[in-house]
Design an enzyme around this catalytic site. Structure first.
Site, PDB file in Angstrom:
ATOM      1  CG  ASP A   1      60.534   4.838  20.395  1.00  0.00           C
ATOM      2  OD1 ASP A   1      61.228   4.201  19.597  1.00  0.00           O
ATOM      3  OD2 ASP A   1      60.255   4.422  21.540  1.00  0.00           O
TER       4      ASP A   1
ATOM      5  CD  GLU B   1      58.747   1.706  16.873  1.00  0.00           C
ATOM      6  OE1 GLU B   1      59.424   0.685  16.772  1.00  0.00           O
ATOM      7  OE2 GLU B   1      58.677   2.373  17.924  1.00  0.00           O
TER       8      GLU B   1
HETATM    9  O1  ISL Z   1      62.397  -4.139  18.749  1.00  0.00           O
HETATM   10  C1  ISL Z   1      61.328  -4.653  18.597  1.00  0.00           C
HETATM   11  C2  ISL Z   1      61.249  -5.989  17.987  1.00  0.00           C
HETATM   12  O2  ISL Z   1      62.530  -6.530  17.828  1.00  0.00           O
HETATM   13  C3  ISL Z   1      60.082  -3.910  18.926  1.00  0.00           C
HETATM   14  O3  ISL Z   1      59.194  -4.634  19.699  1.00  0.00           O
HETATM   15  C4  ISL Z   1      60.455  -2.627  19.623  1.00  0.00           C
HETATM   16  O4  ISL Z   1      60.694  -2.861  20.964  1.00  0.00           O
HETATM   17  C5  ISL Z   1      59.340  -1.643  19.505  1.00  0.00           C
HETATM   18  O5  ISL Z   1      59.149  -1.442  18.145  1.00  0.00           O
HETATM   19  C6  ISL Z   1      59.724  -0.307  20.071  1.00  0.00           C
HETATM   20  O6  ISL Z   1      60.909   0.123  19.501  1.00  0.00           O
HETATM   21  C7  ISL Z   1      61.321   1.423  19.740  1.00  0.00           C
HETATM   22  O7  ISL Z   1      61.318   1.744  21.111  1.00  0.00           O
HETATM   23  C8  ISL Z   1      62.219   1.001  21.930  1.00  0.00           C
HETATM   24  C9  ISL Z   1      63.631   0.996  21.370  1.00  0.00           C
HETATM   25  O8  ISL Z   1      64.411   0.058  22.056  1.00  0.00           O
HETATM   26  C10 ISL Z   1      63.645   0.658  19.896  1.00  0.00           C
HETATM   27  O9  ISL Z   1      64.958   0.757  19.394  1.00  0.00           O
HETATM   28  C11 ISL Z   1      62.721   1.614  19.218  1.00  0.00           C
HETATM   29  O10 ISL Z   1      62.719   1.480  17.810  1.00  0.00           O
HETATM   30  C12 ISL Z   1      62.194   1.665  23.284  1.00  0.00           C
HETATM   31  O11 ISL Z   1      62.315   3.048  23.130  1.00  0.00           O
END
Ligand code: ISL
Length: 526
Positions: A202, A253
């Site tokens: 993540d 990610e």
């Molecule tokens: O969600 C986003 C755009 O709508 C992204 O900016 C997102 O915040 C970013 O990709 C990180 O996402 C990941 O970490 C976050 C979590 O809320 C997301 O669900 C996850 O995919 C924090 O852990």
């Protein structure tokens, strides 16, 4: 040393456990529900599951606020059930990828609780505690904005501030601390020891912060995004993954504006793959789409990594809705401006996009429900929003996180015996697994057939793609000796290029003409 490891061209299905299937009747999905509905994934033919976080969590950010990486939240079940699910998936030939969140942990985690208990606690150094600015320390240490909008610092009772790039319930970890590194290396081993085949990382480009805490200034190095030190972490993780025999994958990610900086994460000694947000963010436009495919292929070829193709996930507006917007503006976010959405158009394009994303070289990700043609639920009353992003950015990701419709003619559509944690549109009665099974015109049967063809088709494995010139608004390419995909993104029907046979079509053809927003897979004459 295997020239064709699974992660290079797998079809990977993202399970969002809150919303897949609820067996215990509390309105929230769980592992027992996933185990009961595993045949759906076997019938679909996917190679792997990516499981969004299932760990103990106060659920301030739907489980991306992890309180214990070595257990399962009771709302989802037990560690023993998780182990059983891994074994049952493997028995069906389906690999398992778990989601690790290294940038931050839950404020309920014992480290943070210990850090709160005393300013002298050694656990403070696991986080970013800093004095405030100004004579009484009442000013935040920096003006950084959080990733969800809002401020990035919260003050504790003793007057210090701590950093959280997401919600206050997600304190950022201090990756300069060797204890943080050691803990995550141990967590990786914990899950690899339980047989998981991969790790989804993540927010993989965050983690490190410039300890001088400079402000964010255009043209200067960013203080908390994509710092060079992060690569040392993934080199260490790669050594751990490789020590398990070579087919455990690290998938990042990595949101990155620059293709070069993105590709720097994909190296033989770092991550195996990363999500293609460039493709996910691309509007339904032939020139943009072609340029995106070219950029993707070039960037990955340069580093020898497999491209990935992603249309939706749990953070963005579902692509049936995105592609159904009838103006040309485009955004991941909800339809805040009320742009009209033509769901029939969006569905037709999503069907064509399925044939595109499943026939390009590399790995393809499917977000649960995309195989059912689900659209964004844009009618959730704000009072029912669960997403913390709503309060901070005026945008909620809940509309793409709605529980799956399995059967029946009204909510909860076999998802649960209780009221689901988010409301399902009643119109989904035509998009349940039950309603679509056996209907050759359904999205589900299209995905099943496409994935089965892809699996059996040698031309779709470890071959390059070559553009075919049909006309500018038609994306056409060959794979291997005799396979072609043609996607008509123009407003008019076009003649199909010469072929021996039609393998699959995303919609009805008009004689020898390919209608707009329709795609085909062809066997070419050789
Ligand atoms: O969600 C986003 C755009 O709508 C992204 O900016 C997102 O915040 C970013 O990709 C990180 O996402 C990941 O970490 C976050 C979590 O809320 C997301 O669900 C996850 O995919 C924090 O852990």
């Amino acid at each position: 040393s295997d020239p064709s490891p699974w992660w290079r061209d797998a079809v990977i299905y993202q399970v969002y456990p809150r919303s897949y299937a609820d067996a215990d009747g509390d309105g929230v999905g769980d592992i027992a529900g996933i185990r009961a509905r595993l045949p759906h994934l076997a019938d679909l033919g996917v190679d792997a599951i990516w499981m969004s976080p299932w760990y103990p969590s106060p659920m301030a950010d739907a489980g991306y606020d992890v309180a214990d990486f070595r257990d399962i939240d009771p709302v989802f079940g037990t560690l023993a059930e998780a182990e059983a699910l891994i074994a049952e998936s493997h028995a069906l030939g389906i690999r398992m990828i778990v989601d690790i969140v290294p940038n931050h942990i839950s404020s309920a985690h014992p480290w943070f609780q210990a850090a709160l208990a005393s300013p002298a606690a050694p656990e403070r150094d696991y986080f970013w505690f800093r004095p405030g600015r100004g004579p009484d320390g009442a000013g935040m240490p920096t003006d950084w904005r959080g990733e969800f909008g809002g401020t990035a610092w919260t003050r504790v009772d003793d007057g210090a501030w701590y950093l959280h790039l997401f919600t206050p319930e997600q304190p950022d970890l201090n990756w300069d601390h060797p204890g943080v590194r050691a803990e995550f290396e141990s967590i990786l081993r914990f899950w690899f020891d339980r047989g998981v085949d991969g790790i989804r990382i993540d927010s993989a480009a965050l983690l490190f912060k410039d300890p001088a805490l400079p402000e964010v200034v255009d043209g200067r190095p960013h203080p908390f995004h994509d710092l060079d030190e992060v690569h040392s972490v993934y080199r260490a993780w790669r050594r751990i993954a490789d020590s398990y025999g070579g087919d455990r994958a690290l998938i990042g990610e990595v949101w990155m504006p620059s293709v070069e900086r993105f590709a720097a994460y994909l190296r033989p000694d770092e991550l195996h793959a990363a999500f293609n947000f460039d493709f996910l963010g691309c509007a339904w436009d032939p020139a943009l789409m072609r340029a995106c495919v070219d950029r993707t292929l070039d960037a990955h070829a340069a580093v020898g990594a497999p491209p990935t193709w992603v249309l939706s996930n749990h953070d963005v507006t579902r692509h049936v809705t995105r592609y159904g917007r009838t103006d040309t503006t485009f955004s991941f976010d909800n339809n805040l401006d009320g742009t009209p959405v033509d769901l029939e158009l969006g569905t037709r394009r999503a069907r064509a996009a399925a044939l595109l994303s499943l026939s390009l070289p590399g790995a393809t990700y499917i977000y649960q429900g995309e195989e059912l043609g689900l659209w964004e639920n844009e009618n959730i009353p704000p009072a029912e929003f669960q997403d913390p992003m709503w309060g901070r950015r005026g945008h909620s990701r809940d509309g793409c996180r709605v529980p799956l419709p399995w059967s029946g003619s009204e909510p909860p559509f076999g998802f649960s015996s209780a009221t689901p944690w988010l409301p399902q549109p009643p119109e989904w009665k035509d998009r349940t697994v039950q309603a679509q099974t056996g209907d050759p015109a359904s999205m589900l049967e299209l995905y099943r057939e496409a994935i089965a063809l892809r699996r059996a088709e040698p031309a779709l494995h470890h071959t390059a793609m070559t553009w075919l010139d049909v006309q500018p608004a038609v994306l056409a390419y060959t794979r291997g000796a005799d396979f072609a995909c043609v996607v008509n993104m123009s407003g008019a029907a076009v003649a199909l290029p010469g072929h021996e046979s039609l393998l699959l079509s995303s919609g009805p053809l008009d004689g020898d003409l390919l209608p707009p927003d329709t795609a085909v897979w062809l066997r070419r004459q050789t």
